[in-house]
Design a protein around this motif. Structure first.
Motif, PDB file in Angstrom:
ATOM      1  N   PRO A 260       0.789  -1.225   0.000  1.00 29.26           N
ATOM      2  CA  PRO A 260       0.000   0.000   0.000  1.00 29.26           C
ATOM      3  C   PRO A 260       0.827   1.284   0.000  1.00 29.26           C
ATOM      4  O   PRO A 260       0.435   2.264  -0.605  1.00 29.26           O
ATOM      5  N   GLY A 261       1.968   1.320   0.639  1.00 27.97           N
ATOM      6  CA  GLY A 261       2.760   2.541   0.701  1.00 27.97           C
ATOM      7  C   GLY A 261       3.898   2.600  -0.294  1.00 27.97           C
ATOM      8  O   GLY A 261       4.704   3.526  -0.285  1.00 27.97           O
ATOM      9  N   ARG A 262       4.005   1.621  -1.150  1.00 27.13           N
ATOM     10  CA  ARG A 262       5.095   1.535  -2.119  1.00 27.13           C
ATOM     11  C   ARG A 262       4.797   2.333  -3.366  1.00 27.13           C
ATOM     12  O   ARG A 262       3.663   2.693  -3.640  1.00 27.13           O
ATOM     13  N   ASP A 263       5.835   2.579  -4.159  1.00 30.50           N
ATOM     14  CA  ASP A 263       5.661   3.285  -5.430  1.00 30.50           C
ATOM     15  C   ASP A 263       4.826   2.437  -6.384  1.00 30.50           C
ATOM     16  O   ASP A 263       4.992   1.220  -6.458  1.00 30.50           O
ATOM     17  N   ALA A 264       3.956   3.110  -7.108  1.00 31.16           N
ATOM     18  CA  ALA A 264       3.080   2.430  -8.057  1.00 31.16           C
ATOM     19  C   ALA A 264       3.652   2.512  -9.456  1.00 31.16           C
ATOM     20  O   ALA A 264       4.236   3.519  -9.838  1.00 31.16           O
ATOM     21  N   GLN A 265       3.473   1.440 -10.215  1.00 32.30           N
ATOM     22  CA  GLN A 265       3.824   1.424 -11.629  1.00 32.30           C
ATOM     23  C   GLN A 265       2.517   1.356 -12.410  1.00 32.30           C
ATOM     24  O   GLN A 265       1.664   0.508 -12.123  1.00 32.30           O
ATOM     25  N   PRO A 266       2.340   2.222 -13.404  1.00 32.12           N
ATOM     26  CA  PRO A 266       1.098   2.190 -14.178  1.00 32.12           C
ATOM     27  C   PRO A 266       1.016   0.950 -15.073  1.00 32.12           C
ATOM     28  O   PRO A 266       2.033   0.436 -15.538  1.00 32.12           O
ATOM     29  N   LEU A 267      -0.206   0.497 -15.270  1.00 34.15           N
ATOM     30  CA  LEU A 267      -0.462  -0.642 -16.148  1.00 34.15           C
ATOM     31  C   LEU A 267      -0.842  -0.149 -17.532  1.00 34.15           C
ATOM     32  O   LEU A 267      -1.376   0.950 -17.683  1.00 34.15           O
ATOM     33  N   THR A 268      -0.590  -0.969 -18.517  1.00 35.53           N
ATOM     34  CA  THR A 268      -1.047  -0.648 -19.873  1.00 35.53           C
ATOM     35  C   THR A 268      -2.568  -0.717 -19.929  1.00 35.53           C
ATOM     36  O   THR A 268      -3.202  -1.424 -19.127  1.00 35.53           O
ATOM     37  N   ASN A 269      -3.154   0.001 -20.863  1.00 32.06           N
ATOM     38  CA  ASN A 269      -4.609  -0.061 -21.046  1.00 32.06           C
ATOM     39  C   ASN A 269      -5.053  -1.477 -21.379  1.00 32.06           C
ATOM     40  O   ASN A 269      -6.106  -1.929 -20.928  1.00 32.06           O
ATOM     41  N   ALA A 270      -4.258  -2.189 -22.160  1.00 32.40           N
ATOM     42  CA  ALA A 270      -4.604  -3.571 -22.519  1.00 32.40           C
ATOM     43  C   ALA A 270      -4.647  -4.458 -21.280  1.00 32.40           C
ATOM     44  O   ALA A 270      -5.534  -5.305 -21.141  1.00 32.40           O
ATOM     45  N   ALA A 271      -3.707  -4.274 -20.355  1.00 36.10           N
ATOM     46  CA  ALA A 271      -3.693  -5.071 -19.130  1.00 36.10           C
ATOM     47  C   ALA A 271      -4.925  -4.780 -18.287  1.00 36.10           C
ATOM     48  O   ALA A 271      -5.559  -5.694 -17.753  1.00 36.10           O
ATOM     49  N   VAL A 272      -5.292  -3.501 -18.177  1.00 30.61           N
ATOM     50  CA  VAL A 272      -6.471  -3.129 -17.397  1.00 30.61           C
ATOM     51  C   VAL A 272      -7.717  -3.779 -17.990  1.00 30.61           C
ATOM     52  O   VAL A 272      -8.524  -4.384 -17.275  1.00 30.61           O
ATOM     53  N   THR A 273      -7.871  -3.693 -19.290  1.00 34.83           N
ATOM     54  CA  THR A 273      -9.025  -4.287 -19.958  1.00 34.83           C
ATOM     55  C   THR A 273      -9.068  -5.796 -19.734  1.00 34.83           C
ATOM     56  O   THR A 273     -10.131  -6.358 -19.428  1.00 34.83           O
ATOM     57  N   ARG A 274      -7.912  -6.470 -19.878  1.00 34.38           N
ATOM     58  CA  ARG A 274      -7.843  -7.925 -19.664  1.00 34.38           C
ATOM     59  C   ARG A 274      -8.285  -8.299 -18.251  1.00 34.38           C
ATOM     60  O   ARG A 274      -9.001  -9.287 -18.046  1.00 34.38           O
ATOM     61  N   LEU A 275      -7.838  -7.522 -17.259  1.00 33.68           N
ATOM     62  CA  LEU A 275      -8.159  -7.852 -15.872  1.00 33.68           C
ATOM     63  C   LEU A 275      -9.636  -7.625 -15.564  1.00 33.68           C
ATOM     64  O   LEU A 275     -10.256  -8.437 -14.875  1.00 33.68           O
ATOM     65  N   TYR A 276     -10.215  -6.550 -16.073  1.00 35.22           N
ATOM     66  CA  TYR A 276     -11.658  -6.344 -15.894  1.00 35.22           C
ATOM     67  C   TYR A 276     -12.430  -7.504 -16.530  1.00 35.22           C
ATOM     68  O   TYR A 276     -13.380  -8.026 -15.943  1.00 35.22           O
ATOM     69  N   ASP A 277     -12.015  -7.918 -17.719  1.00 37.78           N
ATOM     70  CA  ASP A 277     -12.686  -9.024 -18.397  1.00 37.78           C
ATOM     71  C   ASP A 277     -12.469 -10.344 -17.658  1.00 37.78           C
ATOM     72  O   ASP A 277     -13.413 -11.109 -17.453  1.00 37.78           O
ATOM     73  N   ARG A 278     -11.239 -10.599 -17.260  1.00 39.61           N
ATOM     74  CA  ARG A 278     -10.895 -11.859 -16.589  1.00 39.61           C
ATOM     75  C   ARG A 278     -11.713 -12.075 -15.323  1.00 39.61           C
ATOM     76  O   ARG A 278     -12.183 -13.167 -15.026  1.00 39.61           O
ATOM     77  N   PHE A 279     -11.884 -10.997 -14.547  1.00 35.82           N
ATOM     78  CA  PHE A 279     -12.603 -11.118 -13.281  1.00 35.82           C
ATOM     79  C   PHE A 279     -14.071 -10.705 -13.382  1.00 35.82           C
ATOM     80  O   PHE A 279     -14.773 -10.691 -12.380  1.00 35.82           O
ATOM     81  N   ASN A 280     -14.514 -10.388 -14.594  1.00 38.23           N
ATOM     82  CA  ASN A 280     -15.917 -10.078 -14.861  1.00 38.23           C
ATOM     83  C   ASN A 280     -16.441  -9.013 -13.901  1.00 38.23           C
ATOM     84  O   ASN A 280     -17.470  -9.193 -13.244  1.00 38.23           O
ATOM     85  N   VAL A 281     -15.712  -7.901 -13.828  1.00 36.52           N
ATOM     86  CA  VAL A 281     -16.096  -6.791 -12.960  1.00 36.52           C
ATOM     87  C   VAL A 281     -16.590  -5.644 -13.830  1.00 36.52           C
ATOM     88  O   VAL A 281     -15.865  -5.183 -14.713  1.00 36.52           O
ATOM     89  N   PRO A 282     -17.818  -5.161 -13.587  1.00 33.66           N
ATOM     90  CA  PRO A 282     -18.306  -3.994 -14.329  1.00 33.66           C
ATOM     91  C   PRO A 282     -17.462  -2.764 -13.988  1.00 33.66           C
ATOM     92  O   PRO A 282     -16.996  -2.617 -12.857  1.00 33.66           O
ATOM     93  N   SER A 283     -17.263  -1.875 -14.947  1.00 34.18           N
ATOM     94  CA  SER A 283     -16.406  -0.706 -14.728  1.00 34.18           C
ATOM     95  C   SER A 283     -16.972   0.258 -13.697  1.00 34.18           C
ATOM     96  O   SER A 283     -16.245   1.083 -13.160  1.00 34.18           O
ATOM     97  N   ASP A 284     -18.263   0.141 -13.374  1.00 33.26           N
ATOM     98  CA  ASP A 284     -18.864   1.032 -12.381  1.00 33.26           C
ATOM     99  C   ASP A 284     -19.009   0.372 -11.004  1.00 33.26           C
ATOM    100  O   ASP A 284     -19.689   0.886 -10.128  1.00 33.26           O
ATOM    101  N   ALA A 285     -18.350  -0.763 -10.799  1.00 36.36           N
ATOM    102  CA  ALA A 285     -18.471  -1.502  -9.545  1.00 36.36           C
ATOM    103  C   ALA A 285     -17.189  -1.422  -8.714  1.00 36.36           C
ATOM    104  O   ALA A 285     -16.097  -1.261  -9.258  1.00 36.36           O
ATOM    105  N   PHE A 286     -17.339  -1.569  -7.411  1.00 36.69           N
ATOM    106  CA  PHE A 286     -16.192  -1.717  -6.515  1.00 36.69           C
ATOM    107  C   PHE A 286     -16.091  -3.193  -6.161  1.00 36.69           C
ATOM    108  O   PHE A 286     -17.060  -3.811  -5.730  1.00 36.69           O
TER     109      PHE A 286
END
Length: 143
Positions: A71-97
């Motif tokens: 949680p307190g470490r430096d963040a590395q940004p993900l590619t847009n393709a990776a973000v899309t893959r992960l939303y699809d993989r875990f079947n999470v709607p973009s408006d959900a937590f």
């Protein structure tokens, strides 16, 4: 051919199999109250993340994402393709937590629709057979 920014990570689950546990926090916006509550719940938990080989991946609105070693470490940004893959993989709607825990074996271990506490998360991990073995090896490693 479009190039990713040089500091972005094309995050792939299979690259972390048997190496890391993964905590995904999916949030509709960076300003979502649930995201703030989740960040607060995990604040000061870096040691617990390190001990459990746990990476924190935050995904925002199916467009942005970061990966960090805690949680307190430096963040590395993900590619847009990776973000899309992960939303699809875990079947999470973009408006959900959602908070999704993935074990070292690459399978989903826990899914929550509300922020989770560090203690609850660590209790879930510490009950896993692989983590039990890791803790036994740590306790006998010095002999």
């Amino acid at each position: 051919m479009a190039q990713s920014a040089p500091d972005t990570v094309d995050f792939r689950l299979e690259a972390h199999r048997w190496e890391h546990r993964l905590l995904f926090v999916f949030t509709p916006t960076e300003a979502a109250d649930q995201l703030r509550a989740q960040k607060d719940a995990l604040a000061e938990q870096d040691a617990g993340f390190r001990d459990r080989d746990l990476l924190l991946i935050t995904l925002t609105g199916a467009a942005d994402g970061t990966v960090r070693e805690g949680p307190g470490r430096d963040a590395q940004p993900l590619t847009n393709a990776a973000v899309t893959r992960l939303y699809d993989r875990f079947n999470v709607p973009s408006d959900a937590f959602r908070v999704v825990l993935v074990g070292k074996d690459g399978t989903e271990k826990r899914r929550d629709a509300e922020p989770v506490t560090g203690r609850s998360l660590f209790d879930t991990i510490d009950a896993m057979p692989m983590r039990q073995r890791e803790m036994r090896e740590e306790n006998t490693g010095g002999e």
